[in-house]
Design a protein around this motif. Structure first.
Motif, PDB file in Angstrom:
ATOM      1  N   GLY A 238       3.383 -11.754  -0.037  1.00  0.00           N
ATOM      2  CA  GLY A 238       2.334 -12.022  -0.787  1.00  0.00           C
ATOM      3  C   GLY A 238       0.819 -11.013  -0.736  1.00  0.00           C
ATOM      4  O   GLY A 238       0.924 -10.510   0.267  1.00  0.00           O
ATOM      5  N   ARG A 239       0.384 -10.978  -1.677  1.00  0.00           N
ATOM      6  CA  ARG A 239      -0.692 -10.046  -1.937  1.00  0.00           C
ATOM      7  C   ARG A 239      -2.309 -10.810  -2.111  1.00  0.00           C
ATOM      8  O   ARG A 239      -2.597 -11.407  -3.073  1.00  0.00           O
ATOM      9  CB  ARG A 239      -0.524  -9.131  -3.331  1.00  0.00           C
ATOM     10  CG  ARG A 239       0.806  -8.515  -3.156  1.00  0.00           C
ATOM     11  CD  ARG A 239       1.288  -8.038  -4.635  1.00  0.00           C
ATOM     12  NE  ARG A 239       2.777  -7.504  -4.556  1.00  0.00           N
ATOM     13  CZ  ARG A 239       3.014  -6.439  -4.267  1.00  0.00           C
ATOM     14  NH1 ARG A 239       2.083  -5.472  -4.086  1.00  0.00           N
ATOM     15  NH2 ARG A 239       4.406  -6.028  -4.145  1.00  0.00           N
TER      16      ARG A 239
ATOM     17  N   ARG B 238     -11.957  12.106 -12.193  1.00  0.00           N
ATOM     18  CA  ARG B 238     -12.991  12.716 -12.438  1.00  0.00           C
ATOM     19  C   ARG B 238     -13.465  12.227 -14.213  1.00  0.00           C
ATOM     20  O   ARG B 238     -12.588  12.024 -14.821  1.00  0.00           O
ATOM     21  CB  ARG B 238     -12.980  14.300 -12.427  1.00  0.00           C
ATOM     22  CG  ARG B 238     -13.006  14.851 -11.145  1.00  0.00           C
ATOM     23  CD  ARG B 238     -12.951  16.487 -11.235  1.00  0.00           C
ATOM     24  NE  ARG B 238     -12.453  16.946  -9.929  1.00  0.00           N
ATOM     25  CZ  ARG B 238     -12.745  18.266  -9.509  1.00  0.00           C
ATOM     26  NH1 ARG B 238     -12.667  19.082 -10.485  1.00  0.00           N
ATOM     27  NH2 ARG B 238     -12.632  18.771  -8.264  1.00  0.00           N
ATOM     28  N   GLY B 239     -14.615  12.400 -14.483  1.00  0.00           N
ATOM     29  CA  GLY B 239     -15.086  12.180 -15.694  1.00  0.00           C
ATOM     30  C   GLY B 239     -15.634  10.888 -15.959  1.00  0.00           C
ATOM     31  O   GLY B 239     -16.045  10.643 -17.315  1.00  0.00           O
ATOM     32  N   LEU B 240     -15.264   9.991 -15.400  1.00  0.00           N
ATOM     33  CA  LEU B 240     -15.575   8.432 -15.487  1.00  0.00           C
ATOM     34  C   LEU B 240     -16.572   7.905 -14.446  1.00  0.00           C
ATOM     35  O   LEU B 240     -16.340   8.649 -13.166  1.00  0.00           O
ATOM     36  CB  LEU B 240     -14.488   7.589 -15.833  1.00  0.00           C
ATOM     37  CG  LEU B 240     -13.638   7.932 -17.290  1.00  0.00           C
ATOM     38  CD1 LEU B 240     -12.312   7.356 -17.145  1.00  0.00           C
ATOM     39  CD2 LEU B 240     -14.760   7.675 -18.454  1.00  0.00           C
ATOM     40  N   SER B 241     -17.059   6.790 -14.447  1.00  0.00           N
ATOM     41  CA  SER B 241     -17.729   6.069 -13.468  1.00  0.00           C
ATOM     42  C   SER B 241     -16.591   5.193 -12.698  1.00  0.00           C
ATOM     43  O   SER B 241     -16.055   4.298 -13.456  1.00  0.00           O
ATOM     44  CB  SER B 241     -18.685   5.208 -13.798  1.00  0.00           C
ATOM     45  OG  SER B 241     -19.254   4.273 -12.858  1.00  0.00           O
ATOM     46  N   TRP B 242     -16.520   5.176 -11.402  1.00  0.00           N
ATOM     47  CA  TRP B 242     -15.391   4.252 -10.846  1.00  0.00           C
ATOM     48  C   TRP B 242     -16.248   3.829  -9.516  1.00  0.00           C
ATOM     49  O   TRP B 242     -16.883   4.355  -8.798  1.00  0.00           O
ATOM     50  CB  TRP B 242     -14.288   5.364 -10.060  1.00  0.00           C
ATOM     51  CG  TRP B 242     -13.526   5.874 -11.190  1.00  0.00           C
ATOM     52  CD1 TRP B 242     -13.722   7.014 -11.881  1.00  0.00           C
ATOM     53  CD2 TRP B 242     -11.835   5.643 -11.198  1.00  0.00           C
ATOM     54  NE1 TRP B 242     -12.484   7.184 -12.616  1.00  0.00           N
ATOM     55  CE2 TRP B 242     -11.365   6.266 -12.187  1.00  0.00           C
ATOM     56  CE3 TRP B 242     -11.008   4.871 -10.389  1.00  0.00           C
ATOM     57  CZ2 TRP B 242     -10.125   6.367 -12.407  1.00  0.00           C
ATOM     58  CZ3 TRP B 242      -9.701   4.838 -10.923  1.00  0.00           C
ATOM     59  CH2 TRP B 242      -9.213   5.470 -11.937  1.00  0.00           C
ATOM     60  N   VAL B 243     -15.994   2.421  -9.610  1.00  0.00           N
ATOM     61  CA  VAL B 243     -16.681   1.642  -8.397  1.00  0.00           C
ATOM     62  C   VAL B 243     -15.477   0.841  -7.860  1.00  0.00           C
ATOM     63  O   VAL B 243     -14.707   0.050  -8.570  1.00  0.00           O
ATOM     64  CB  VAL B 243     -17.805   0.766  -9.013  1.00  0.00           C
ATOM     65  CG1 VAL B 243     -18.265  -0.331  -7.697  1.00  0.00           C
ATOM     66  CG2 VAL B 243     -18.802   1.639  -9.354  1.00  0.00           C
ATOM     67  N   LYS B 244     -15.109   0.863  -6.395  1.00  0.00           N
ATOM     68  CA  LYS B 244     -13.988   0.191  -5.916  1.00  0.00           C
ATOM     69  C   LYS B 244     -14.355  -1.345  -5.745  1.00  0.00           C
ATOM     70  O   LYS B 244     -15.760  -1.596  -5.212  1.00  0.00           O
ATOM     71  CB  LYS B 244     -14.053   0.808  -4.590  1.00  0.00           C
ATOM     72  CG  LYS B 244     -12.494   0.078  -3.727  1.00  0.00           C
ATOM     73  CD  LYS B 244     -12.433   0.549  -2.275  1.00  0.00           C
ATOM     74  CE  LYS B 244     -12.279   1.877  -2.187  1.00  0.00           C
ATOM     75  NZ  LYS B 244     -11.854   2.364  -0.853  1.00  0.00           N
ATOM     76  N   LEU B 245     -13.485  -2.269  -6.310  1.00  0.00           N
ATOM     77  CA  LEU B 245     -13.684  -3.633  -6.258  1.00  0.00           C
ATOM     78  C   LEU B 245     -13.087  -4.216  -4.896  1.00  0.00           C
ATOM     79  O   LEU B 245     -13.984  -4.991  -4.342  1.00  0.00           O
ATOM     80  CB  LEU B 245     -13.383  -4.369  -7.447  1.00  0.00           C
ATOM     81  CG  LEU B 245     -13.954  -3.903  -8.604  1.00  0.00           C
ATOM     82  CD1 LEU B 245     -13.272  -4.527  -9.938  1.00  0.00           C
ATOM     83  CD2 LEU B 245     -15.671  -4.173  -8.881  1.00  0.00           C
ATOM     84  N   LEU B 246     -12.078  -3.943  -4.808  1.00  0.00           N
ATOM     85  CA  LEU B 246     -11.166  -4.787  -3.831  1.00  0.00           C
ATOM     86  C   LEU B 246      -9.815  -4.002  -3.420  1.00  0.00           C
ATOM     87  O   LEU B 246      -9.421  -3.361  -4.208  1.00  0.00           O
ATOM     88  CB  LEU B 246     -11.055  -6.321  -4.142  1.00  0.00           C
ATOM     89  CG  LEU B 246     -10.149  -6.700  -5.387  1.00  0.00           C
ATOM     90  CD1 LEU B 246      -8.740  -6.654  -5.015  1.00  0.00           C
ATOM     91  CD2 LEU B 246     -10.891  -7.903  -5.795  1.00  0.00           C
ATOM     92  N   ARG B 247      -9.442  -4.388  -2.319  1.00  0.00           N
ATOM     93  CA  ARG B 247      -7.967  -3.982  -1.888  1.00  0.00           C
ATOM     94  C   ARG B 247      -7.130  -5.133  -1.412  1.00  0.00           C
ATOM     95  O   ARG B 247      -7.515  -5.954  -0.658  1.00  0.00           O
ATOM     96  CB  ARG B 247      -8.305  -2.787  -0.717  1.00  0.00           C
ATOM     97  CG  ARG B 247      -7.053  -2.051  -0.205  1.00  0.00           C
ATOM     98  CD  ARG B 247      -7.248  -1.226   0.939  1.00  0.00           C
ATOM     99  NE  ARG B 247      -8.340  -0.162   0.586  1.00  0.00           N
ATOM    100  CZ  ARG B 247      -8.198   1.018  -0.124  1.00  0.00           C
ATOM    101  NH1 ARG B 247      -6.926   1.486   0.026  1.00  0.00           N
ATOM    102  NH2 ARG B 247      -9.137   1.832  -0.148  1.00  0.00           N
ATOM    103  N   GLU B 248      -5.899  -5.011  -2.039  1.00  0.00           N
ATOM    104  CA  GLU B 248      -4.818  -5.898  -1.586  1.00  0.00           C
ATOM    105  C   GLU B 248      -4.607  -5.930  -0.074  1.00  0.00           C
ATOM    106  O   GLU B 248      -4.532  -5.057   0.426  1.00  0.00           O
ATOM    107  CB  GLU B 248      -3.713  -5.964  -2.476  1.00  0.00           C
ATOM    108  CG  GLU B 248      -3.716  -6.121  -4.012  1.00  0.00           C
ATOM    109  CD  GLU B 248      -2.546  -5.878  -4.536  1.00  0.00           C
ATOM    110  OE1 GLU B 248      -2.309  -6.328  -5.668  1.00  0.00           O
ATOM    111  OE2 GLU B 248      -1.731  -4.911  -4.073  1.00  0.00           O
ATOM    112  N   GLU B 249      -4.106  -7.181   0.337  1.00  0.00           N
ATOM    113  CA  GLU B 249      -3.562  -7.309   2.058  1.00  0.00           C
ATOM    114  C   GLU B 249      -2.252  -7.868   1.665  1.00  0.00           C
ATOM    115  O   GLU B 249      -2.163  -8.991   0.945  1.00  0.00           O
ATOM    116  CB  GLU B 249      -4.452  -8.029   2.593  1.00  0.00           C
ATOM    117  CG  GLU B 249      -4.215  -8.019   3.959  1.00  0.00           C
ATOM    118  CD  GLU B 249      -4.965  -8.928   4.969  1.00  0.00           C
ATOM    119  OE1 GLU B 249      -5.634  -8.301   5.965  1.00  0.00           O
ATOM    120  OE2 GLU B 249      -5.058  -9.914   5.011  1.00  0.00           O
ATOM    121  N   PHE B 250      -1.107  -7.227   2.379  1.00  0.00           N
ATOM    122  CA  PHE B 250       0.132  -7.895   2.261  1.00  0.00           C
ATOM    123  C   PHE B 250       0.438  -8.625   3.448  1.00  0.00           C
ATOM    124  O   PHE B 250       0.094  -8.248   4.482  1.00  0.00           O
ATOM    125  CB  PHE B 250       1.030  -6.529   2.279  1.00  0.00           C
ATOM    126  CG  PHE B 250       0.958  -5.547   0.962  1.00  0.00           C
ATOM    127  CD1 PHE B 250       0.376  -5.965  -0.171  1.00  0.00           C
ATOM    128  CD2 PHE B 250       1.275  -4.454   1.192  1.00  0.00           C
ATOM    129  CE1 PHE B 250       0.324  -4.989  -1.165  1.00  0.00           C
ATOM    130  CE2 PHE B 250       1.150  -3.390   0.120  1.00  0.00           C
ATOM    131  CZ  PHE B 250       0.449  -3.826  -1.055  1.00  0.00           C
TER     132      PHE B 250
END
Length: 297
Positions: free
Chosen positions: A240-241, A153-165
């Motif tokens: 590997g990520r 909470r309290g800030l602006s959050w925007v999801k960019l990407l998710r790692e794949e293992f």
């Protein structure tokens, strides 16, 4: 009538220590020693006549008075930072300041950054990879790129990407761990771990239902780059990520040992304060970064 204020340097110490819940982390952030922070806080408490922190065996915590006071001090310092940023003399000289992890900066941001600078050639960029916690806008940063399962909470959050293992190793090392049936036998492999990562081999093994592989041993490194370098050198099998490992996979230095990856539980988020929308170059950087994250590859 002029207001009587506590010493402003001590308030800065208090804000950092209260936000981070640690004298040690506050000292690292401010370039001081933990002892200096502790003494500064003690002097502030004496000046105020109130106890702000409880120093216990399990760490540092705010008192009720300290928690209430922190809200005011945090807001006051933020207003000072915002007011300073909006001074006409500073608007043309200030660069965009970004805090992010070294791996993200080296393997994702820097290879793409030329596309932003081509659009905004007069805008400077400052990238900080010190891994320290960032307070908006007190610490002078416009954006932070952080790993988290969910936004706060309290800030602006925007999801960019998710790692794949996906497990990776050198072609030569793969030949050493191929069983009699021609398939890879991970039980024979030296596993390479990243000690600073919250997810890794255990997550991949559990997701694939592999319970007979002991992932306690192997080699351990504190950065993704070192772990991948060890895999390229033929020292074992690393997780590997993606997208960080794409470069080595494309060059053939590393090969995948599984036909299907496992998505990480945590994601990379672009974090900023609401004031980040106030400058056109910041709005442009935010839009550009989100668009880059949405591109394939």
């Amino acid at each position: 009538m002029s207001l009587r204020l506590p010493p402003l340097p001590a308030l800065r110490l208090f804000e950092a220590a209260g936000r981070l819940r640690s004298f040690k982390l506050a000292a690292a952030e401010l370039g001081l020693t933990p002892s200096a922070v502790s003494h500064g806080i003690a002097g502030l408490e004496e000046t105020l006549g109130a106890k702000l922190f409880v120093r216990g065996p399990r760490g540092l915590s705010l008192t009720a008075a300290g928690g209430d006071y922190l809200a005011y001090i945090g807001e006051a310092l933020s207003l000072i930072a915002v007011g300073t940023q909006r001074l006409p003399s500073r608007r043309g000289e200030r660069a965009i300041a970004v805090s992010c992890a070294p791996t993200f900066a080296a393997r994702w941001l820097l290879p793409r950054l030329h596309r932003f600078t081509a659009r905004w050639p007069k805008v400077g960029i400052t990238v900080d990879t010190s891994r320290r916690h960032v307070g908006f806008p007190v610490d002078g940063f416009d954006f932070a790129i952080r790993m988290s399962r969910t936004p706060s909470r309290g800030l602006s959050w925007v999801k960019l990407l998710r790692e794949e293992f996906v497990p990776v190793c050198s072609p030569a090392y793969r030949a050493k761990i191929v069983g009699s049936r021609g398939t890879v036998d991970l039980a024979r492999a030296a596993l390479i771990h990243v000690t600073t990562a919250s997810e890794g081999w255990q997550n991949w093994l559990e997701a694939r239902g592999l319970e007979d592989i002991d992932c306690k041993g192997g080699l351990r490194f504190d950065t993704v780059d070192l772990a991948l370098g060890a895999a390229v050198a033929g020292l074992g099998v690393a997780i590997g990520r993606r997208p960080w490992v794409d470069r080595e996979l494309a060059s053939g230095e590393l090969i995948e040992l599984a036909d299907k990856g496992v998505a990480a539980e945590t994601a990379y988020w672009l974090v900023s304060a609401s004031e980040a929308e106030g400058r056109p170059e910041l709005r442009g950087f935010k839009r550009w970064l989100i668009a880059e994250a949405g591109k394939p590859g």
